[in-house]
Design a protein around this motif. Structure first.
Motif, short mmCIF file in Angstrom:
data_model
loop_
_atom_site.label_atom_id
_atom_site.label_comp_id
_atom_site.label_asym_id
_atom_site.label_seq_id
_atom_site.Cartn_x
_atom_site.Cartn_y
_atom_site.Cartn_z
N ASP A 11 -3.48 0.73 -0.25
CA ASP A 11 -2.23 1.21 0.36
C ASP A 11 -0.99 0.91 -0.47
O ASP A 11 0.06 1.53 -0.25
CB ASP A 11 -2.04 0.60 1.76
CG ASP A 11 -3.03 1.17 2.78
OD1 ASP A 11 -3.70 2.17 2.45
OD2 ASP A 11 -3.11 0.62 3.89
N VAL A 12 -1.05 -0.03 -1.38
CA VAL A 12 0.14 -0.31 -2.19
C VAL A 12 0.01 0.22 -3.62
O VAL A 12 0.91 0.04 -4.44
CB VAL A 12 0.51 -1.82 -2.21
CG1 VAL A 12 1.03 -2.25 -0.85
CG2 VAL A 12 -0.67 -2.67 -2.64
N ILE A 70 2.71 2.90 -5.16
CA ILE A 70 4.07 2.46 -5.55
C ILE A 70 4.17 2.43 -7.08
O ILE A 70 5.23 2.74 -7.64
CB ILE A 70 4.39 1.07 -4.98
CG1 ILE A 70 4.15 1.01 -3.47
CG2 ILE A 70 5.85 0.70 -5.27
CD1 ILE A 70 4.27 -0.40 -2.89
N ASN A 71 3.07 2.06 -7.73
CA ASN A 71 3.09 1.92 -9.19
C ASN A 71 3.42 3.20 -9.93
O ASN A 71 4.40 3.24 -10.67
CB ASN A 71 1.76 1.36 -9.69
CG ASN A 71 1.65 -0.10 -9.38
OD1 ASN A 71 2.07 -0.93 -10.16
ND2 ASN A 71 1.13 -0.42 -8.21
N LEU A 93 10.60 4.14 -4.48
CA LEU A 93 9.99 4.40 -3.17
C LEU A 93 11.07 4.92 -2.21
O LEU A 93 10.84 5.85 -1.43
CB LEU A 93 9.40 3.09 -2.66
CG LEU A 93 8.35 3.12 -1.55
CD1 LEU A 93 7.24 4.08 -1.87
CD2 LEU A 93 7.79 1.71 -1.36
N GLU A 94 12.25 4.34 -2.32
CA GLU A 94 13.36 4.74 -1.45
C GLU A 94 13.75 6.21 -1.68
O GLU A 94 13.96 6.96 -0.72
CB GLU A 94 14.55 3.82 -1.74
CG GLU A 94 15.44 3.63 -0.55
CD GLU A 94 16.35 2.42 -0.71
OE1 GLU A 94 16.31 1.76 -1.78
OE2 GLU A 94 17.10 2.14 0.24
N LEU A 124 11.18 8.44 -0.11
CA LEU A 124 11.35 8.48 1.35
C LEU A 124 12.54 9.38 1.72
O LEU A 124 12.45 10.18 2.66
CB LEU A 124 11.56 7.07 1.90
CG LEU A 124 10.30 6.20 1.95
CD1 LEU A 124 10.64 4.76 2.32
CD2 LEU A 124 9.28 6.76 2.94
N SER A 174 7.87 3.50 4.43
CA SER A 174 6.97 3.09 3.33
C SER A 174 5.53 3.07 3.84
O SER A 174 4.60 3.50 3.16
CB SER A 174 7.32 1.69 2.84
OG SER A 174 8.66 1.60 2.47
N LYS A 175 5.37 2.56 5.05
CA LYS A 175 4.04 2.39 5.61
C LYS A 175 3.34 3.74 5.81
O LYS A 175 2.20 3.92 5.36
CB LYS A 175 4.17 1.65 6.94
CG LYS A 175 2.93 0.92 7.37
CD LYS A 175 3.27 0.02 8.55
CE LYS A 175 2.13 -0.94 8.82
NZ LYS A 175 2.49 -1.94 9.82
N LEU A 187 2.64 5.63 2.39
CA LEU A 187 1.55 5.09 1.58
C LEU A 187 0.20 5.23 2.28
O LEU A 187 -0.82 5.44 1.63
CB LEU A 187 1.86 3.63 1.21
CG LEU A 187 3.06 3.52 0.26
CD1 LEU A 187 3.60 2.10 0.21
CD2 LEU A 187 2.68 3.99 -1.14
#
Lengths: 326, 198
Positions: free
Chosen positions: A111-112, A115-116, A128-129, A132, A156-157, A160
């Motif tokens: 789940d994370v 982000i990479n 990420l912002e 979103l 974010s949750k 992802l």
């Protein structure tokens, strides 16, 4: 496998039958129940170039379905503005069974992971912002997030977890090897001999049916001084992890070239030759499994490669559910 | 059954008092506090219901933590908390609230929380420093349990002496720590000794 523990919407009935004898996945579906809406949202995100800072590349740029979701022909991949990374883009296959991600295992949960690539300077170089803000300002996404997670405002949750609904669904379980194990097709003599050699020399690390291990090892490749990549050591700062890299899956290996963490080998025969002939067995960092000789004649090397080609899964590579959404 | 809301016990983190007088200019001071428990003078324990709080020098509302179940007038003997986030939090995937990665306290390349950020400069020498302390993998884990015994029994004002931490860090001759490892672990131990309670 205990299907009672699995999410009922994960995979098609035929895929579920194919993985019946496999180990349980690592991914905890109870924390992210799969839905068709969630899967389709993840798929839409995966193929959306708007996620990158200059709106030019999507996840699929470096993870192409027809080549096992890797970046074929690229030793290392490039992100926006042609910026080059330092490692070979990994194939996205059977990720639900992986306990960590990336060549150095730096990512500890699927789940994370996303982000990479979103934030990496040499990949999408976004935040990420920003992503979103983009999806929350887009009526199509707002509707998709509402259907998938009951809230049109992405967080974010949910963002992802949507990725994970798609990526955990990329399951390869219908290669010729799988069909052979299920008794549906036969192997040629060459493939049978290749399987025997594989069981002798390779299966301890690239363990069937997933053909990987959730471990790291040094396969004896000398360090490339252009990258000076120390592998797992960068994550743990433990000397014993120096030059160790993930033991990747060999499924669809025929199509995921070039090979190794930095893509230094273009052909499978170079890979096999490395293990059979070129390896320095006195290398102190070398993985235990590689310390004994792996003597293979020229014909045996060909047989082994013939077996590796049975891991090609055209059902997976051409599954329309995984391709660019219409 | 009565349904009025009891006044709750509050813990205050004072992020600003020390460094001002010590010649440091702190531009960023952010840290996680988790697993907070208080012990009353009659021996009862009260646990915080929230997993982790991000205390940010720039956000005064973040300095105060209310303990939902703990009555305001209770006499307190001691406070126990973790500076940072525990290892379970670090392997739990995507979390929300103060643990949302968009808070800027998350490493994506080496999954896990940046437990502490201290950035700024020493005014006299104009030397910049930047410490991002985090990492949960042994032996270089950075979460530190802190136990503080109160002196006044009622006020729970916890001060962070950042200047003392910075002097320690300077002794180590490190102006920058940005990754998990032995330095981050050592500096986390230093920082954990810089908390005190009124």
């Amino acid at each position: 496998m205990s299907f009672s523990a699995l999410d009922e919407n994960w995979l098609s009935p035929s895929q579920r039958a194919q993985i019946d004898s496999w180990p349980d996945p690592v991914y905890n579906f109870a924390e992210n129940p799969i839905s068709e809406d969630g899967f389709q949202l993840g798929r839409k995100l995966f193929y959306d170039p708007m996620l990158s800072r200059d709106q030019t590349i999507s996840c699929a740029n470096c993870h192409l379905q027809y080549t096992g979701f890797t970046h074929v022909d690229h030793a290392v991949s490039h992100g926006i503005e042609g910026r080059k990374g330092t490692r070979n883009s990994p194939a996205l296959i059977n990720l639900a069974w992986n306990s960590s991600f990336h060549w150095d295992g730096g990512v500890n949960h699927l789940d994370v992971q996303a982000i990479n690539p979103i934030e990496h300077f040499a990949e999408m170089d976004n935040t990420l912002e920003n992503v979103l803000n983009y999806v929350n300002g887009n009526p199509e996404y707002r509707s998709a997030f509402f259907h998938a997670f009951g809230d049109s405002m992405a967080t974010s949750k949910t963002l992802l977890k949507a990725f994970s609904q798609f990526t955990t669904s990329l399951v390869s379980s219908d290669s010729k090897y799988d069909q052979y194990i299920r008794g549906e097709v036969g192997f040629t003599e060459q493939e049978k001999n290749g399987l025997r050699l594989f069981d002798n020399f390779c299966n301890r690390c690239h363990t069937a049916p997933l053909f990987n291990s959730n471990r790291y090892a040094s396969n004896g490749l000398p360090i490339d001084t252009m990258y000076n990549d120390v592998g797992r050591y960068a994550i743990t700062k433990q000397g014993s992890d120096s030059l160790q890299f993930r033991i990747p899956t060999l499924r669809n290996i025929e199509h995921t070239y070039p090979y190794m963490h930095d893509g230094r080998f273009r052909k499978l025969r170079e890979v096999v030759k490395h293990y059979a002939e070129e390896l320095d067995r006195s290398n102190p960092y070398l993985s235990e499994e590689l310390k004994s000789e792996m003597k293979l004649s020229e014909n045996e090397q060909k047989d082994l490669i013939a077996f590796l080609c049975t891991l090609t899964d055209r059902t997976f590579l051409y599954n329309r559910r995984y391709s660019f959404p219409n | 059954m009565s349904s009025f809301i009891h006044a709750q016990k509050e813990i205050q983190f004072d992020c600003t008092s020390h460094q001002l007088t010590e010649g440091y200019e702190i531009s960023i001071l952010r840290f996680y506090v988790s697993n907070i428990q208080v012990k009353s003078t009659d021996g009862r324990w009260y646990s915080d219901q929230v997993d982790a709080h991000l205390i940010d020098k720039e956000v005064p509302s973040s300095w105060t933590i209310s303990l939902v179940d703990c009555p305001k007038n209770l006499d307190i003997d001691s406070v126990v908390f973790v500076l940072g986030t525990d290892s379970l939090t670090n392997v739990s995937g995507i979390l929300d609230g103060d643990l949302d990665p968009i808070k800027g306290m998350y490493w994506s390349w080496n999954s896990g929380y940046i437990n502490v950020k201290v950035e700024g400069k020493e005014q006299a020498t104009n030397t910049a420093f930047e410490y991002h302390l985090g990492g949960y993998l042994p032996p270089f884990s950075t979460a530190r349990e802190i136990r503080l015994k109160t002196s006044t029994a009622n006020s729970l004002r916890i001060s962070v002496d950042v200047s003392r931490f910075l002097k320690n860090a300077k002794v180590e001759e490190r102006l920058e720590v940005m990754i998990p490892g032995p330095e981050a672990s050592k500096l986390s131990s230093h920082l954990s000794t810089c908390f005190s309670i009124d």
